[in-house]
Design a protein around this motif. Structure first.
Motif, mmCIF file in Angstrom:
data_model
loop_
_atom_site.group_PDB
_atom_site.id
_atom_site.type_symbol
_atom_site.label_atom_id
_atom_site.label_comp_id
_atom_site.label_asym_id
_atom_site.label_seq_id
_atom_site.Cartn_x
_atom_site.Cartn_y
_atom_site.Cartn_z
ATOM 1 N N ALA A 84 24.598 47.321 42.914
ATOM 2 C CA ALA A 84 25.392 48.019 43.922
ATOM 3 C C ALA A 84 25.893 49.337 43.346
ATOM 4 O O ALA A 84 26.266 49.415 42.174
ATOM 5 N N ASP A 85 25.913 50.377 44.174
ATOM 6 C CA ASP A 85 26.446 51.657 43.715
ATOM 7 C C ASP A 85 27.923 51.535 43.357
ATOM 8 O O ASP A 85 28.395 52.192 42.431
ATOM 9 N N ALA A 86 28.648 50.691 44.082
ATOM 10 C CA ALA A 86 30.057 50.434 43.773
ATOM 11 C C ALA A 86 30.484 49.133 44.447
ATOM 12 O O ALA A 86 29.912 48.745 45.468
ATOM 13 N N VAL A 87 31.481 48.483 43.849
ATOM 14 C CA VAL A 87 32.065 47.289 44.458
ATOM 15 C C VAL A 87 33.583 47.373 44.338
ATOM 16 O O VAL A 87 34.113 47.848 43.328
ATOM 17 N N LEU A 88 34.268 46.912 45.373
ATOM 18 C CA LEU A 88 35.725 46.883 45.385
ATOM 19 C C LEU A 88 36.172 45.467 45.040
ATOM 20 O O LEU A 88 35.777 44.504 45.705
ATOM 21 N N ALA A 89 37.001 45.358 43.995
ATOM 22 C CA ALA A 89 37.444 44.046 43.531
ATOM 23 C C ALA A 89 38.768 44.204 42.787
ATOM 24 O O ALA A 89 39.154 45.314 42.418
ATOM 25 N N PRO A 90 39.470 43.091 42.548
ATOM 26 C CA PRO A 90 40.705 43.167 41.760
ATOM 27 C C PRO A 90 40.435 43.633 40.336
ATOM 28 O O PRO A 90 39.330 43.459 39.803
ATOM 29 N N ASP A 91 41.469 44.209 39.698
ATOM 30 C CA ASP A 91 41.364 44.602 38.291
ATOM 31 C C ASP A 91 40.920 43.410 37.458
ATOM 32 O O ASP A 91 41.333 42.276 37.701
ATOM 33 N N GLU A 92 40.089 43.676 36.478
ATOM 34 C CA GLU A 92 39.585 42.691 35.532
ATOM 35 C C GLU A 92 38.737 41.599 36.184
ATOM 36 O O GLU A 92 38.522 40.542 35.600
ATOM 37 N N GLN A 93 38.241 41.862 37.373
ATOM 38 C CA GLN A 93 37.402 40.891 38.079
ATOM 39 C C GLN A 93 36.175 40.484 37.259
ATOM 40 O O GLN A 93 35.718 39.354 37.329
ATOM 41 N N PHE A 94 35.643 41.417 36.479
ATOM 42 C CA PHE A 94 34.385 41.162 35.793
ATOM 43 C C PHE A 94 34.548 40.885 34.294
ATOM 44 O O PHE A 94 33.561 40.845 33.566
ATOM 45 N N ALA A 95 35.791 40.668 33.860
ATOM 46 C CA ALA A 95 36.012 40.328 32.456
ATOM 47 C C ALA A 95 35.252 39.049 32.119
ATOM 48 O O ALA A 95 35.311 38.064 32.852
ATOM 49 N N GLY A 96 34.506 39.086 31.026
ATOM 50 C CA GLY A 96 33.760 37.918 30.591
ATOM 51 C C GLY A 96 32.415 37.723 31.266
ATOM 52 O O GLY A 96 31.670 36.823 30.910
#
Length: 198
Positions: A84-96
């Motif tokens: 995806a060119d961009a995704v909107l999510a909460p901070d640190e959503q992709f940690a780990g």
């Protein structure tokens, strides 16, 4: 009845992930609808549109972040993988997370069209269906070829039930869970000559 080759992916998902991991930095690979796709490297205007949208999101919903270029598992759509060119999510959503992230927790996915022959099939059809199948609430398509902003919402059964398209310069509502009105006048600055005059 034997399944047709159209119902089987060209390679296994694991094989695709290895191929994508070892591809040169200048090559971005997706696995959509059972096929390997080469996603164009963004040009300068493409990058500026993502930057512009990041700023709008920060102004309206500072507790969320618009992450640029995120690799997503869109498993429900034929075990796919999309960038995806961009995704909107909460901070640190992709940690780990590794290279490919599960779409759970993503509120909106964004694609900005590239000027190539695959844009119609990739951004307007296949990625749209993949994101709907993954249950992502909002799919925002910034269509540079048509000078349109299209909001897909209400995913249900692998499709989006709501579709709103507005020409550049016209405000468009980003529905819940995003929840703000996107003013699109500035997009005209990044449009091809004559596009907005049509």
């Amino acid at each position: 009845m034997t399944p047709s080759t159209a119902d089987r992916p060209v390679i296994l998902t694991e094989e695709f992930e290895e191929l994508a991991r070892t591809a040169p930095e200048t090559v971005r690979l997706e696995f959509i609808n059972g096929k390997i796709e080469v996603k164009p490297v963004p040009d300068g205007d493409h990058a500026e549109i993502v930057r512009w949208l990041q700023r709008r999101c920060m102004q309206h919903i500072p507790n969320l972040w618009l992450y640029g270029e995120r690799h997503l598992k869109v498993d429900r759509y034929r075990k796919g993988r999309a960038i995806a060119d961009a995704v909107l999510a909460p901070d640190e959503q992709f940690a780990g997370h590794g290279q490919w992230s599960d779409p759970e927790g993503i509120l909106m996915v964004v694609e900005v069209t590239s000027h190539d022959s695959d844009t119609n099939r990739r951004d307007r059809i296949e990625n749209r269906d993949a994101y709907a199948s993954a249950g992502i609430s909002v799919y925002l398509l910034i269509d540079r070829d048509r000078c349109l902003v299209t909001v897909h919402a209400e995913p249900d059964g692998g499709t989006y039930r709501s579709l709103t398209s507005r020409p550049y310069g016209t405000p468009v509502e980003l529905p819940a869970p995003v929840g703000f009105t996107l003013e699109t006048e500035e997009l005209k600055r990044f449009a091809d000559q004559g596009c907005c005059a049509r």
